[in-house]
Each structure stands twice: as structure tokens, then as C-alpha cells.
Design an enzyme around this catalytic site. Structure first.
Site, PDB file in Angstrom:
ATOM      1  N   GLN A  73      52.926 -75.319 -33.168  1.00  0.00           N
ATOM      2  CA  GLN A  73      51.205 -75.034 -33.415  1.00  0.00           C
ATOM      3  C   GLN A  73      50.977 -74.342 -34.762  1.00  0.00           C
ATOM      4  O   GLN A  73      49.841 -74.293 -35.365  1.00  0.00           O
ATOM      5  CB  GLN A  73      50.837 -73.946 -32.619  1.00  0.00           C
ATOM      6  CG  GLN A  73      50.800 -74.402 -31.036  1.00  0.00           C
ATOM      7  CD  GLN A  73      49.817 -73.269 -30.083  1.00  0.00           C
ATOM      8  OE1 GLN A  73      50.978 -72.425 -29.604  1.00  0.00           O
ATOM      9  NE2 GLN A  73      48.738 -73.527 -29.956  1.00  0.00           N
ATOM     10  N   GLU A 169      53.494 -72.446 -23.095  1.00  0.00           N
ATOM     11  CA  GLU A 169      54.371 -72.342 -24.415  1.00  0.00           C
ATOM     12  C   GLU A 169      55.510 -73.386 -24.342  1.00  0.00           C
ATOM     13  O   GLU A 169      55.847 -73.836 -25.452  1.00  0.00           O
ATOM     14  CB  GLU A 169      54.666 -70.858 -24.816  1.00  0.00           C
ATOM     15  CG  GLU A 169      53.585 -69.866 -24.786  1.00  0.00           C
ATOM     16  CD  GLU A 169      52.407 -70.536 -25.630  1.00  0.00           C
ATOM     17  OE1 GLU A 169      52.731 -71.286 -26.736  1.00  0.00           O
ATOM     18  OE2 GLU A 169      51.083 -70.211 -25.681  1.00  0.00           O
TER      19      GLU A 169
END
Length: 214
Positions: A73, A169
Site C-alpha cells: 500500500q 492485511e
């Protein structure tokens, strides 16, 4: 035919990323780095650089704000993520979603497997898909294995909202976005979620928008 664009060594790229200081830019959906998967962390960074990178992930996660952030990210294809959730929610939300505080953790080379067959569905968002949320059915309980930033092993069962964060995640590290698992009929702008679907569970949204829950 043009030659492929040269990519600097990983450590050099991370040094450049960290140089300005402060929160890192968050990569938005559509960038290939979010779909490419990651390489296992096996000492590619010197300990001091790893410490600085982990701290930058923590600062960026807090600034966003969010409860988790994966290395892709911020444009880094390493199998590293951070999570932390103070869980500042009303009691009815805590009970319905199993949302309890989670301390700051660094997850290095994480993977998960379901524990039991129970699945839970709730609205979920992502810092790389700003402005939107959708209902995602996930395993209610998972066994997460990983290491921390010091190489110490982690083998723990996560339940409720912490299990959701761990799955979200870890999925990022495999090139998977939450939208890949979402009930797309539930896709809602953040403003709509606040105005219409702020209930602890998504049953009302499922009836109104025409989708099924597990």
C-alpha cells in the site's frame, strides 16, 4: 522496442521513500503493485532500515487513519504489514462485531488459515480504496502465523474484528483487495454507510440492497 524501466534495488527505493519524513503516500487501487503479490522478507533490509520502514508504516497508518497497513500500500513489494486497533466503538458495536483493542503489531511473512467454519459479514473499507465500503464475509476465527520485526515467531488465533484485520492485511500481501471478496450489491459510499448503514450489523443493508448474508 524500448528496454524495461530500470528499478533501483529495494533498499535504495525504500531509502528514497523514507527521505521526506512523515506519513508515506498510500497507493490507490489500480496501481499494479497492489496486485503483484510480495516477496517473503528474508533480510533484504538492514535492521536499522527495517526499523525505520516499520515506523513509517505505523505513522502512515495512524495518519490515515486506519487499523492496518501492508507494505504494497506504500509501493513496497515485501511481505510485511502492521496492525493496531484502539477500537473506540460503542458497546453494542463491540459485542456485535467482536471488536476489541489490538496493540501495535508487526507481521512479517504472515499467513492465515480458518479455524472452524463460521463466517461473519460486515461493512469493510480500505485505505487504498478511499471513499467506499462493502460487506465482506470472512472467517470469524483464523490462526495467524508470522514473525515480528525481530524474527520472533507469532502463532495465534484471532477472533472477531482482529481476525478480519489480519485477513484483510494478509490478503494485501497476496495481491488481493477486499473488493475481490465483497458482496458488490452492498458497495456504498462512506457517506451512505454513515447515513443509512451505521447499524452494528448489515442485516438492514442486505434487505434493502438485495444481497444474502452467510
Amino acid at each position: 522496442m524500448a528496454s524495461p524501466r530500470h528499478r533501483a534495488p529495494l533498499a535504495e527505493r525504500i531509502e528514497e521513500l523514507l527521505a521526506p519524513g512523515g506519513p508515506l503516500p498510500i497507493v490507490a487501487a489500480g496501481d499494479p503493485v497492489l496486485r503483484a503479490g510480495t516477496e517473503r522478507y528474508e533480510g533484504q533490509l538492514e535492521p536499522a532500515l527495517l526499523t525505520r520502514f516499520v515506523e513509517a508504516l505505523r505513522v502512515t497508518m495512524h495518519a490515515a487513519p486506519g487499523v492496518g497497513l501492508a507494505a504494497p500500500q506504500v509501493g513496497v513489494e515485501l511481505r510485511i504489514a502492521v496492525i493496531e486497533d484502539p477500537a473506540p466503538v460503542p458497546e453494542e458495536v463491540r459485542v456485535a462485531r467482536g471488536r476489541v483493542p489490538q496493540p501495535f503489531r508487526v507481521l512479517v511473512n504472515p499467513s492465515y488459515e480458518p479455524v472452524g467454519g463460521v463466517r461473519a459479514a460486515f461493512f469493510e473499507g480500505c485505505l487504498s480504496v478511499p471513499g467506499w465500503q462493502a460487506v465482506v464475509a470472512r472467517h470469524a476465527q483464523v490462526r495467524l502465523t508470522a514473525e515480528d520485526e525481530h524474527g520472533r515467531p507469532l502463532d495465534e488465533v484471532f477472533t472477531g474484528w482482529p481476525a478480519r484485520i489480519a485477513q484483510h492485511e494478509t490478503d494485501h500481501l497476496d495481491g488481493t483487495l477486499y473488493l475481490d471478496r465483497a458482496e458488490l450489491r452492498s458497495l456504498s459510499a462512506n457517506e451512505t454507510v454513515v447515513e443509512r448503514w451505521a447499524q452494528p450489523t448489515p442485516e438492514e443493508a442486505a434487505r434493502a440492497l438485495g444481497f444474502e448474508l452467510p
